[in-house]
Design a protein around this motif. Structure first.
Motif, short mmCIF file in Angstrom:
data_model
loop_
_atom_site.label_atom_id
_atom_site.label_comp_id
_atom_site.label_asym_id
_atom_site.label_seq_id
_atom_site.Cartn_x
_atom_site.Cartn_y
_atom_site.Cartn_z
N GLN A 1 -3.04 1.84 -8.90
CA GLN A 1 -2.98 2.30 -7.52
C GLN A 1 -1.97 3.43 -7.38
O GLN A 1 -1.12 3.63 -8.25
CB GLN A 1 -2.55 1.14 -6.62
CG GLN A 1 -3.51 -0.01 -6.63
CD GLN A 1 -3.02 -1.14 -5.72
OE1 GLN A 1 -2.21 -0.94 -4.83
NE2 GLN A 1 -3.53 -2.33 -5.96
N CYS A 2 -2.08 4.15 -6.29
CA CYS A 2 -1.10 5.16 -5.91
C CYS A 2 -0.51 4.74 -4.57
O CYS A 2 -0.90 5.25 -3.52
CB CYS A 2 -1.75 6.53 -5.79
SG CYS A 2 -2.28 7.22 -7.34
N PRO A 3 0.42 3.77 -4.59
CA PRO A 3 0.95 3.28 -3.32
C PRO A 3 1.86 4.32 -2.66
O PRO A 3 2.44 5.17 -3.32
CB PRO A 3 1.75 2.04 -3.72
CG PRO A 3 2.13 2.29 -5.14
CD PRO A 3 1.01 3.11 -5.74
N ALA A 4 1.95 4.21 -1.36
CA ALA A 4 2.88 5.07 -0.61
C ALA A 4 4.30 4.75 -1.05
O ALA A 4 4.58 3.63 -1.50
CB ALA A 4 2.70 4.81 0.89
N ASP B 1 6.87 3.93 0.49
CA ASP B 1 7.49 2.79 1.16
C ASP B 1 6.65 1.51 1.05
O ASP B 1 6.99 0.50 1.65
CB ASP B 1 7.77 3.11 2.62
CG ASP B 1 6.51 3.49 3.39
OD1 ASP B 1 5.46 3.76 2.75
OD2 ASP B 1 6.56 3.52 4.62
N ALA B 2 5.58 1.53 0.27
CA ALA B 2 4.75 0.34 0.10
C ALA B 2 5.52 -0.73 -0.68
O ALA B 2 6.21 -0.41 -1.65
CB ALA B 2 3.46 0.69 -0.63
N PRO B 3 5.41 -1.99 -0.27
CA PRO B 3 6.18 -3.05 -0.92
C PRO B 3 5.60 -3.52 -2.25
O PRO B 3 6.24 -4.27 -2.98
CB PRO B 3 6.16 -4.18 0.10
CG PRO B 3 4.89 -3.97 0.84
CD PRO B 3 4.69 -2.48 0.90
N ALA B 4 4.40 -3.09 -2.60
CA ALA B 4 3.75 -3.57 -3.83
C ALA B 4 2.80 -2.51 -4.36
O ALA B 4 2.63 -1.45 -3.76
CB ALA B 4 2.99 -4.86 -3.53
N GLY B 5 2.19 -2.80 -5.52
CA GLY B 5 1.17 -1.91 -6.07
C GLY B 5 1.62 -1.05 -7.23
O GLY B 5 0.91 -0.16 -7.66
N ARG B 6 2.82 -1.33 -7.78
CA ARG B 6 3.35 -0.48 -8.85
C ARG B 6 3.38 -1.16 -10.22
O ARG B 6 3.80 -0.57 -11.20
CB ARG B 6 4.76 -0.04 -8.50
CG ARG B 6 4.81 0.87 -7.30
CD ARG B 6 6.25 1.18 -6.89
NE ARG B 6 6.26 1.97 -5.69
CZ ARG B 6 6.08 1.49 -4.46
NH1 ARG B 6 5.90 0.21 -4.28
NH2 ARG B 6 6.10 2.30 -3.42
#
Length: 126
Positions: A87-90, A92-97
């Motif tokens: 994923q390419c999270p924003a 400030d996204a809390p997850a997805g990395r």
């Protein structure tokens, strides 16, 4: 000559820490000290993905560690449908990395589509 250690874990949040400890103990037993933190991180992230996205409710996932002469392989297999996607999270996204971290620190990374489920792996030169 290769050495293999594997263990099944229930689909539960405490299994992430248990998988991390299992991997760390195996690496220490094999005398692997270099990149120990990165290898444990990858085992933890792959286990977390199995718990959160991969293993169906009521099912287990498996962590398999293979020590080869010049490589260490971490594999996490679950029986859930679908394949993980980077994923390419924003910012400030809390997850997805998680998979980005695995791909960034491991020397190799991939996904095997199995007849039932999938295996996500990370490899390290040792």
């Amino acid at each position: 000559m290769s050495s293999v250690r594997q263990q099944r874990f229930p689909r539960a949040r405490p299994s992430v820490a248990a998988a991390r400890w299992f991997a760390g103990d195996a690496f220490a037993g094999w005398g692997i000290r270099e990149r120990w933190f990165e290898m444990r991180l990858c085992a933890s992230e792959l286990a977390a993905n199995a718990v959160l996205h991969g293993a169906p409710p009521g099912r287990d996932f498996q962590v398999r560690l293979t020590r080869e002469p010049h490589r260490l392989l971490i594999e996490v297999r679950d029986s859930g449908p679908g394949l993980p996607v980077l994923q390419c999270p924003a910012p400030d996204a809390p997850a997805g990395r998680g998979l980005w971290l695995v791909r960034a620190v491991a020397d190799g990374f991939g996904v095997l589509d199995e007849p039932v489920g999938k295996t996500v792996w990370a490899a390290f030169a040792v």
